[in-house]
Motif scaffolding. Structure first.
Motif, PDB file in Angstrom:
ATOM      1  N   SER A  38       3.233  16.033  -0.841  1.00  0.00           N
ATOM      2  CA  SER A  38       2.730  16.043   0.381  1.00  0.00           C
ATOM      3  C   SER A  38       3.113  17.490   0.940  1.00  0.00           C
ATOM      4  CB  SER A  38       3.217  14.958   1.060  1.00  0.00           C
ATOM      5  OG  SER A  38       3.107  13.669   0.745  1.00  0.00           O
ATOM      6  N   THR A  56       1.500  17.896   8.843  1.00  0.00           N
ATOM      7  CA  THR A  56       0.083  17.383   9.051  1.00  0.00           C
ATOM      8  C   THR A  56       0.072  17.180  10.382  1.00  0.00           C
ATOM      9  OG1 THR A  56       0.421  16.697   6.551  1.00  0.00           O
ATOM     10  CG2 THR A  56      -1.532  16.258   8.086  1.00  0.00           C
ATOM     11  N   PHE A 112      -3.509  14.745  -1.197  1.00  0.00           N
ATOM     12  CA  PHE A 112      -4.343  14.607   0.111  1.00  0.00           C
ATOM     13  C   PHE A 112      -5.580  15.244   0.135  1.00  0.00           C
ATOM     14  CE2 PHE A 112      -4.005  15.997   4.937  1.00  0.00           C
ATOM     15  CZ  PHE A 112      -4.526  14.654   5.497  1.00  0.00           C
ATOM     16  N   ARG A 164      -4.967   9.700   6.329  1.00  0.00           N
ATOM     17  CA  ARG A 164      -3.568  10.003   6.447  1.00  0.00           C
ATOM     18  C   ARG A 164      -2.526   9.379   5.458  1.00  0.00           C
ATOM     19  NH1 ARG A 164      -1.560  12.684  10.774  1.00  0.00           N
ATOM     20  NH2 ARG A 164       0.069  13.184   9.214  1.00  0.00           N
ATOM     21  N   GLY A 216      -2.802  10.064   2.364  1.00  0.00           N
ATOM     22  CA  GLY A 216      -3.587  10.164   1.217  1.00  0.00           C
ATOM     23  C   GLY A 216      -2.890  10.839   0.026  1.00  0.00           C
ATOM     24  N   SER A 217      -1.878  11.246   0.055  1.00  0.00           N
ATOM     25  CA  SER A 217      -1.224  11.918  -1.193  1.00  0.00           C
ATOM     26  C   SER A 217      -0.736  10.624  -2.160  1.00  0.00           C
ATOM     27  CB  SER A 217       0.006  12.510  -0.851  1.00  0.00           C
ATOM     28  OG  SER A 217      -0.179  13.580  -0.064  1.00  0.00           O
TER      29      SER A 217
END
Ligand code: ADP
Ligand code: ASP
Ligand code: MG
Length: 424
Positions: free
Chosen positions: A41, A47, A143, A157, A159-160
């Protein structure tokens, strides 16, 4: 020898020291003779900062209030993972581990066109497998992927986690280890309830509910993929000593295994409590009670990608007028109100009312399928604490209760105790 995907979240790669610590975890697995791909991430907070920059940009003339170009959003917010993947590759190289960074498009991780919340359609694992065979570690930026328009697309959000499980499925990994800042999945968020207990195993379906009802330890989509592709997924801590002997256990590493229900011997009735703060409630008053009214409301909301959750419709007294109440995340409330205002004539409601600052507390457990009285226990416990219930929804394995956000913590603690989940 095993093939392993290791994923490290934002707090695990928050600064250069932590990135070196992550490299030690990776080196341990490489030294044990395993083939390793790593998914990272962005650094913690990065982010959010990038999203904040996008939101602070001036609006394009004529655009609706809260809309910005999703392709450019993706180009910007995906950059955090590019940095950490490169840094980790360098940290590994400095320890004598052959490593190379990979961006989503280089693999490629192919997604659909839903910029900002794209779904992975396909991953070509062949080049990663070739690198495994050369003894090289692939460090993949999580991500992100590439859409049919050949542009960067991000996976929503958190998403990794999904990147990691999808890559594990694509390369047929033996295990996908999700390293985070807690040492497993707990009966509820251990940061809110110190008495929460760590689970050795949790069933896919329960984890899906926990994740979709607010436990952000895993992104919902990652659990779906793990379930469909039977990826052996562990949640474990990156803050454990990388060289502790139990960390090398290849079959049952310390942490929580997400698995099939059949693998769990002692199934509890309630396994966990999840919560989602920042919910908003929207009520449409005095709607015509006729076929098509729900479609007229929820169709346009769906078209605007607004995630509607609890829906309650009153039975009308005289068969002509009714009320409809539903919840959305607070961040989507303004957009939802804007959409509803635009559709007022089509829907035909009288007034719209909204309230934000609410919380949804959910009680989850596969055992509920065969036990009566689980909901009644929750209602009684909340009543004893004078917590008012605004809406209720249930499914076979969960009960969700909407309350005033100020009582979220009290409600979670109360329910955690009443179902016997507290650590003794
Ligand atoms: P990462 O950056 O590693 O992806 P996240 O912050 O996304 O980490 O997820 C880990 C966090 O999830 C924990 O710090 C914890 O506060 C929270 N969490 C919420 N519910 C749970 C739960 N039931 N078990 C474990 N962690 C939980
Ligand atoms: N960095 C992204 C986020 O904060 C993805 C992730 O951490 O999983 O949402
Ligand atoms: Mg996360």
């Amino acid at each position: 020898m095993a093939r392993i995907v290791m994923k490290f979240g934002g707090t695990s790669v928050a600064d250069l020291d932590r990135i070196h610590n992550v490299a030690r975890h990776v080196k341990r697995e490489v030294d044990a003779g395993n083939q390793v791909a790593v998914v990272v991430s962005a650094m913690a907070g990065k982010t959010n900062e990038l999203v904040g920059w996008v939101q602070a940009m001036p609006k394009v003339a004529g655009a609706k209030a809260s809309f910005y170009d999703a392709r450019e959003y993706d180009a910007i917010v995906a950059s955090g993972e590019q940095v950490t993947s490169g840094l980790l590759a360098i940290a590994l190289q400095s320890m004598g581990v052959d490593a190379r960074s990979w961006q989503g498009w280089q693999i490629p991780v192919k997604t659909d066109n839903a910029h900002g919340a794209a779904r992975i359609l396909d991953i070509d694992g062949s080049e990663l497998i070739r690198r495994f065979e050369m003894g090289q570690v692939a460090v993949v930026a999580g991500f992100q992927g590439v859409g049919p328009d050949n542009r960067l697309a991000t996976l929503g959000r958190g998403g990794s986690d999904t990147s990691a499980v999808a890559i594990a499925a694509a390369v047929k990994a033996d295990r996908c280890d999700i390293y985070t800042d807690v040492d497993g999945v707990y009966t509820t968020d251990p940061r809110m309830v110190p008495k929460a207990r760590r689970m050795k195993k949790i069933a896919f379906e329960e984890m899906l509910e926990m994740a979709s009802l607010g436990a952000k330890v895993l992104q919902v989509r990652s659990v779906e993929l793990a379930m469909v592709h039977k990826v052996r997924t562990f949640v474990r801590s990156s803050f454990d000593d990388p060289d502790a002997p139990e960390m090398s256990d290849q079959l049952n590493p310390p942490g929580t295994l997400i698995c099939d229900e059949e693998e769990i011997v002692e199934q509890e009735v309630v396994t966990g409590i999840a919560y989602a703060k920042d919910e908003a409630q929207i009520s449409l008053r005095r709607l015509a009670d006729r076929p098509g009214v729900s479609a007229a409301i929820f169709g346009p909301l769906a078209d605007s990608h607004i995630n509607v959750d609890m829906i309650v419709q009153n039975i009308s007294e005289d068969g002509s007028r009714t009320d409809m109440t539903f919840t959305v995340p607070s961040g989507d409330a303004d957009k939802a109100l804007e959409v509803l205002a635009g559709e007022k004539d089509v829907i035909g409601y009288d007034v719209v009312q909204s309230e934000s600052g609410l919380a949804k507390i959910s009680v989850i457990g596969i055992g509920m399928r065969s036990h009566a009285g689980v909901a009644a226990t929750a209602f009684k416990a909340l009543a004893e604490k004078s917590i008012n219930i605004k809406a209720i929804t249930t499914s076979e394995i969960k009960i969700s209760i909407l309350i005033d956000g100020a009582y979220a913590e009290l409600a979670v603690r109360t329910l955690h105790s009443v179902y016997g989940l507290d650590k003794t």
